[in-house]
Design a protein around this motif. Sequence first.
Motif, short mmCIF file in Angstrom:
data_model
loop_
_atom_site.label_atom_id
_atom_site.label_comp_id
_atom_site.label_asym_id
_atom_site.label_seq_id
_atom_site.Cartn_x
_atom_site.Cartn_y
_atom_site.Cartn_z
N SER A 190 0.83 -1.21 0.00
CA SER A 190 0.00 0.00 0.00
C SER A 190 0.86 1.25 0.00
CB SER A 190 -0.94 0.00 1.21
OG SER A 190 -0.24 0.12 2.43
N THR A 191 2.03 1.17 0.63
CA THR A 191 2.95 2.31 0.62
C THR A 191 3.45 2.57 -0.80
OG1 THR A 191 3.68 1.86 2.89
CG2 THR A 191 5.14 3.19 1.51
N ARG A 194 0.71 4.19 -2.80
CA ARG A 194 0.54 5.59 -2.43
C ARG A 194 1.63 6.46 -3.05
NH1 ARG A 194 0.75 4.83 2.41
NH2 ARG A 194 2.83 5.59 2.90
#
Length: 249
Positions: A190-191, A194
């Motif tokens: 998810s990082t 993002r």
Amino acid sequence: MTRTAIVTGAARGIGAATARRLASDGHAVAVLDLDEAHCAETVAAIADAGGEAIAIGANVADAAAVADAVARVEAELGAPTILVNNAGIIRDNLLFKMTEDDWDSVLSVHLRGAFLMSRAVQVHQVKAGWGRVVNLSSTSALGNRGQANYAAAKAGMQGFTKTLALELGRYGVTANAIAPGFIVTDMTRSTAERMGIGFDDFIAGAAAEIPVGRAGYPDDIAAAASFFCSDEAGFVSGQVLYVAGGPRA
């Protein structure tokens, strides 16, 4: 000797790997996460391997939910004497963009959650005269851009761990922390999303900066947790083990 363990945040990633490892070590494991249904896969994996596990849904930052969860573990698996505080969330942002909710939610899950779980489980550990607490910190405890909340929480976990070691050692209870470096999980995925980076590129970039030349995996952390939870680790307490493939600059 079979003991009862609770692993929080155990539906996936590091928590799931740790729950499976402790089950393979012969312990009965309570797989705890916010949504009980999400724990099913971890519980099934343990059962398929011949282990014993139950799924429990609970918000570790809610005192009543924690009390109910620990009581259920005692009733269904036996009094818990092993606790792995792994539950955590990220709400990354630069300081000037970080909201109060970003700050409060991260500190609540990590620190309040570890406090509430440890307070509830230590009753059983002290009564048994034996116990293991393993808290998940991070290399981010040393500081990381865009993670003021997470870094503060993970640094707090180290101070919390050392204090538990001082308070509970006389009762046969050890407390240690593991500080992972870059670990391939849904959280790091998810990082990457993002940041607008492909996950494979994100992993490759991280591995290039790690002395052993590879990224870490949940099983790497589970192996360290297994040691800290063992009888052989009875003279190891209040320590922070950086599992990061090398020293952090």
